[in-house]
Each structure stands twice: as structure tokens, then as C-alpha cells.
Write an enzyme that holds these catalytic residues in place. Sequence first.
Site, PDB file in Angstrom:
ATOM      1  CB  ALA B  15      -0.911   0.000   1.222  1.00 57.64           C
ATOM      2  CB  CYS B  16       2.181   3.201  -2.153  1.00 55.23           C
ATOM      3  SG  CYS B  16       1.205   2.717  -3.560  1.00 55.23           S
ATOM      4  CG  ASP B  17       0.518   9.384  -0.381  1.00 53.81           C
ATOM      5  OD1 ASP B  17      -0.716   9.315  -0.446  1.00 53.81           O
ATOM      6  OD2 ASP B  17       1.138  10.435  -0.204  1.00 53.81           O
ATOM      7  CB  SER B  23       4.897   1.707  -2.817  1.00 48.21           C
ATOM      8  OG  SER B  23       4.404   2.526  -3.848  1.00 48.21           O
ATOM      9  CB  VAL B  46      -2.770   3.835   1.713  1.00 50.21           C
ATOM     10  CG1 VAL B  46      -3.203   5.291   1.763  1.00 50.21           C
ATOM     11  CG2 VAL B  46      -2.886   3.220   3.087  1.00 50.21           C
TER      12      VAL B  46
END
Lengths: 141, 102
Positions: B15-17, B23, B46
Amino acid sequence: MRDDLLDPRAVLLRESAPDRDAAIRRCGRALVDVGAAAEPYIEAMLERERSISTYVGEGVAIPHGTNASKGDVQRDAICVVRFPGGVDWDGEQVTLCVGIAAKDDGHVQLLSQLAEILLDPDRARALREATEVSQVMKELT
Amino acid sequence: MPSIDSKDIKKLIVACDAGMGSSVMLASQLRKQLKDSGVTVEHTPVNSIPDDADVIVCHSGLAARAKASAPGKPLVSFQIFLGDPAVTKLVNTIKNGGTVDA
């Protein structure tokens, strides 16, 4: 490997920056200059960095924008900006930035390759200490 | 604390921004390391973690948002994008068997 991701004009090997934000602005500027991103993308890169550091290890950071800023990306591209004097990056010393502008997944393979390089200390050093654009192009593309 | 047996892990989500940088780099590394394990590795923002995710991997700075977005799922948080001990441990557990609880 797609060869249009890294424009040789976006490889800057003798830059200096007083701090992290200035280094990120330099990267953002390089991406704007090669037509990869629109001006507001630079601010988004700063915003993204404030939430979580993009330092990935081995003296390398990979600044990029936020999810919301993808509309300012004109095409997938990276830039390589070297700061031989180093930049303080929240306590880490960064000498190489790989700036990213991406709206699709075109750069994924290149990042994967970068990870491989950084996990090999000798190759990581060679990339950090590169003084010729051709060396960087050869390592990354 | 949510937990899952390694043999039940089918899909791992990084999960990433923004989903364009670090990521992505981590997901590609995990994909390579887990190539022979049958585990799918994907990266998603995310706030849109899919329901069929078995384990979430994310930076510690995003852990609270990931937990809120995918409650009840095991979550492995890390601090370093390359070579974080928590990620290494997860890979070893998936390869060698065991329980992931985090």
C-alpha cells in the site's frame, strides 16, 4: 527497457543544493524542462516528501509527486540529479536523486532495475559516483 | 492481532500514497523474491486496498491509514524501502512456512 524514460538532458551530474527541498525543486525542474510534467508538479513533489521520505538507501532518494498530482504528469519520465557535495535528507546523506514523473506503470521496470543496482554496493557506488552522462544512461537503460 | 498462515497467503498488497515511487520499487523486489511461491504482489493506493488482499505491506508512516482502509488484515510495516528486516522476515515466512501476525 523503454528508452524514452530517461532523456540525457535530464541527467545532471554536478548540482548542489543547500537542503532537501532545494534538491527536490532541482529534480522537479529537470522533469518540467524535458516536458514530462507541468509546473505544479514540483510543489506536489515537496508535499509528497513531507508526508514520507523517499530516501531508499545507499545515498539515493527517489522524489516524486502525489497521487493527486498525476494530472500534472505529461508523460512517464525520470531524471537523475547528482549532488556531489551531498544533501542532508532528514539525517541521511543523499548524493543522488532519481526524480520520477509517472501516471502509468511505464517506469516500473526501470525502478526495479534501480533497486537491483542499489542492492549491489559496487554498482550503487558506481552510479553515485558517475561523472559522465553516458555512464548513467548505460547503468539505467 | 490479525494473523494468517503462510500457506493461505495468495495476495500481498504493497500500500502506498502515490504508487509511482518507492512502493513500486518494493513491490517489484517482492515479486522477484516471491516468484516461485505463487503469491501475487500488487501495489495500490492506501485508500483502495482490495478486499481479497491477504497481507498488507506499507511504510510505517502509512500504517494507520492502511489499518483504517483494510481493518482486520495482517499488516507488515517497514521503515526502509530496500532491505528492511520486517520485509525480509515476511518473505522468509512465506517461503519457509509459518504465521504472519502483525
